[in-house]
Design a protein around this motif. Structure first.
Motif, PDB file in Angstrom:
ATOM      1  N   UNK A  38      -4.421   0.463  -0.512  1.00 38.48           N
ATOM      2  CA  UNK A  38      -3.661   0.973   0.626  1.00 38.48           C
ATOM      3  C   UNK A  38      -2.210   0.729   0.241  1.00 38.48           C
ATOM      4  N   UNK A  39      -1.343   1.670   0.469  1.00 39.84           N
ATOM      5  CA  UNK A  39       0.058   1.391   0.203  1.00 39.84           C
ATOM      6  C   UNK A  39       0.846   1.851   1.401  1.00 39.84           C
ATOM      7  N   UNK A  40       1.932   1.192   1.641  1.00 39.78           N
ATOM      8  CA  UNK A  40       2.703   1.567   2.813  1.00 39.78           C
ATOM      9  C   UNK A  40       3.755   0.529   3.087  1.00 39.78           C
ATOM     10  N   UNK A  41       4.375   0.597   4.245  1.00 37.64           N
ATOM     11  CA  UNK A  41       5.413  -0.388   4.572  1.00 37.64           C
ATOM     12  C   UNK A  41       4.761  -1.722   4.916  1.00 37.64           C
ATOM     13  N   UNK A  42       4.183  -2.389   3.920  1.00 42.96           N
ATOM     14  CA  UNK A  42       3.443  -3.633   4.151  1.00 42.96           C
ATOM     15  C   UNK A  42       4.380  -4.824   4.064  1.00 42.96           C
ATOM     16  N   UNK A  43       3.917  -5.959   4.568  1.00 47.70           N
ATOM     17  CA  UNK A  43       4.718  -7.186   4.445  1.00 47.70           C
ATOM     18  C   UNK A  43       3.835  -8.314   3.926  1.00 47.70           C
ATOM     19  N   UNK A  44       4.493  -9.358   3.431  1.00 44.09           N
ATOM     20  CA  UNK A  44       3.758 -10.516   2.932  1.00 44.09           C
ATOM     21  C   UNK A  44       2.890 -11.071   4.072  1.00 44.09           C
ATOM     22  N   UNK A  45       1.645 -11.328   3.792  1.00 43.60           N
ATOM     23  CA  UNK A  45       0.751 -11.829   4.835  1.00 43.60           C
ATOM     24  C   UNK A  45       0.184 -10.724   5.695  1.00 43.60           C
ATOM     25  N   UNK A  46       0.640  -9.500   5.484  1.00 47.49           N
ATOM     26  CA  UNK A  46       0.109  -8.374   6.252  1.00 47.49           C
ATOM     27  C   UNK A  46      -1.205  -7.893   5.673  1.00 47.49           C
ATOM     28  N   UNK A  47      -1.681  -6.801   6.187  1.00 50.13           N
ATOM     29  CA  UNK A  47      -2.977  -6.293   5.751  1.00 50.13           C
ATOM     30  C   UNK A  47      -2.920  -5.753   4.330  1.00 50.13           C
ATOM     31  N   UNK A  48      -3.993  -5.939   3.601  1.00 54.17           N
ATOM     32  CA  UNK A  48      -4.110  -5.339   2.274  1.00 54.17           C
ATOM     33  C   UNK A  48      -5.543  -4.871   2.116  1.00 54.17           C
TER      34      UNK A  48
END
Lengths: 178, 357
Positions: A38-48
């Motif tokens: 999954x790629x997107x505007x993710x953040x550390x500790x966010x969903x992967x």
């Protein structure tokens, strides 16, 4: 033969690595594979999450929208992906961090105490390898030996000393999934 | 061929470019192509004569490409849809000045900033020139990571052969996905010498000054220049058309799809065959020049065509031009970053099969 996996958790749990090792090991076993994060505007500790397809045919879509096999490492992922699973599917979930069962009666759910087992082995960071061992035990798509080969290639010589603890984690995970 | 490696599309493209002799990369970050500049920034400094530069904008990056190409270097830039729009002015200049370069577009959902998920909605922009003026670019559309590697290397050769930019058009999925790759050993074909390159003129150096320019004030000279460009495009149309056909010989229903969508269409085709419906697939590899020939051939016997795209319908126009009214051409598309599923395509063809009865 085609196996489709959806592997989900939070960033840092090593869910992308579980998928890459599955794909790499199966590739070395001569299978067609794809790995799609999954790629997107993710953040550390966010969903992967990532989707892995292993097949003896050329792979069509590398996306897995109705997973026949779901590997769930945290509770938000359980809530998000349990409803999308294929009927009769297999879910392996990390019961150390998930205090509920999937709200589906038409799938097989296997609880693995990934973090608990990893801590007992002395390295909490191998929780993902415990889960990989469980996946191998339940699906048989690759062997622990081929997963170890893939891990060795990923680690390189600098981290070679970590291979035995990772193998122990996979074996413990396989045992827990029996 | 080397050893099989599991590589991301973006990284594989970057490595393939370096193997093919690309020594200059100018870019600006944008998702979903960031692993190309990231990989280049790591690798280029270790390659002899290699230069990676993160420009201050897409406009700057494409003009750096213009400069390096004018000096005769193998040069590449990459971006994704909104960034490619920004580069259009520069691309038009590069075409006008007849310079070779490779441009990679990992297409994302639009219009505007759109989304960062995979799309194919830049088909018109890619195949109709994109910037101002009358021009074309060769557009290569890979549908796997392995093919992305091969087409990227060919793109450099084709650019040099025709002194024209070549566009490699992928999408977010091709860029982000990991697949097994065997990096081919690059062998440079015989190509014309770059006698036109501006490499530093000195009195008595034995050649004319090289002038890199796209300005032709005299209309008759510009018309002549445009005719020359179009003579080149005519050769490309004749010689560079590429496509892949599967099970079209006896097909009642022919799916036309490229890139990521073609992979899914292929799975759908197999499922339809299992159900007893004679489906076939034509996959354009060059989007420009568009492979009219296999479509015209299939239009002789097929009942109908279905074009599948990650857009509201762009390539379908080219399919309709090729079919030329002989048979119905239907369209199915998903957009905004949504990828069509096998099930959706199967349903479309099943409905068409019912109607045809």
């Amino acid at each position: 033969m085609e196996a489709q996996f959806l592997i989900a958790g939070f960033g840092g749990q090593g869910v992308l690595l579980i998928g890459q090792l599955l794909a790499k090991a199966a590739m070395h076993d001569g299978m067609n594979v794809s790995w799609m994060p999954s790629y997107g505007p993710e953040m550390r500790g966010g969903e992967a999450n990532c989707a892995v397809v292993i097949s003896d045919e050329p792979i069509g879509s590398p996306l897995v929208t109705e997973p026949p096999i779901a590997v769930i490492m945290n509770k938000p992922s359980m809530l998000k992906f349990a409803p999308t699973m294929e009927q009769g599917g297999l879910m392996l979930y990390n019961s150390s961090l998930i205090d509920i069962e999937p709200d589906r009666k038409d799938i097989t759910a296997v609880a693995i105490d990934c973090n608990g087992i990893a801590e007992k082995l002395g390295n909490a960071r191998t929780a993902n390898m415990v889960m990989l061992g469980a996946i191998i035990q339940r699906t048989g798509v690759i062997s622990i030996d081929s997963a170890m080969e893939a891990l060795k290639a990923t680690f390189g010589p600098k981290k070679e000393h970590l291979l035995p603890i990772n193998r122990a984690a996979m074996e413990a995970g396989a045992e827990a999934a029996k | 061929m080397g050893q099989k490696m599991l590589m991301k599309g973006n990284e594989a493209i970057a490595e393939a470019a370096i193997q093919a002799g690309c020594r200059f990369f100018f870019g600006y970050p944008i998702t979903p192509q960031n692993q190309i500049p990231e990989y280049m920034s790591k690798r280029m400094p270790k390659v002899e004569g290699g230069c990676f530069l993160q420009a201050e904008s897409e406009v700057a990056a494409i003009n750096m490409v213009y400069g390096a190409a004018g000096a005769g270097a193998r040069v590449m830039t990459s971006s994704s849809s909104p960034g490619i729009s920004l580069k259009q002015e520069g691309i038009s200049y590069i075409v006008g000045a007849e310079l070779p370069c490779v441009i990679v577009n990992m297409v994302r959902g639009g219009p505007g900033l759109g989304s960062i998920q995979p799309a194919q909605s830049d088909y018109y922009q890619s195949t109709r020139g994109g910037g101002h003026g009358d021009y074309r670019m060769l557009v290569l559309a890979p549908s796997s990571v392995q093919e992305a590697v091969e087409l990227t290397q060919q793109a450099f050769d084709l650019a040099d052969k025709y002194r024209n930019p070549v566009l490699v058009m992928g999408d977010g999925l091709i860029g982000q996905m990991m697949e097994p790759v065997e990096m081919p050993e690059y062998v440079k074909p015989e190509l014309p010498e770059k006698t036109w390159a501006a490499t530093g003129w000195k009195p008595g150096c034995g050649r004319e000054r090289a002038v890199i320019n796209s300005l032709y004030i005299d209309p008759s000279v510009l018309e002549q220049h445009n005719r020359k460009l179009f003579a080149k495009y005519a050769v490309m149309e004749r010689e560079e058309c590429r496509w892949q056909e599967e099970m079209t010989d006896d097909a009642d229903f022919v799916i036309v799809a490229y890139g990521t969508t073609a992979r899914i269409a292929r799975s759908a085709m197999r499922k339809l065959r299992d159900k007893g419906i004679k489906a076939g697939l034509i996959r354009p590899i060059t989007l420009w020049p568009f492979p009219n020939a296999p479509i015209q051939k299939a239009a002789e016997h097929a009942k109908a065509f279905l074009t599948v795209e990650m857009s509201m319908g762009q390539m379908v126009d080219d399919v309709r031009l090729a079919v030329n009214g002989k048979k119905p051409v239907e369209f199915y598309g998903r957009t905004g970053g949504i990828v069509p599923t096998v099930r959706e395509i199967v349903e479309q063809i099943e409905n068409m099969a019912k109607e045809a009865k």
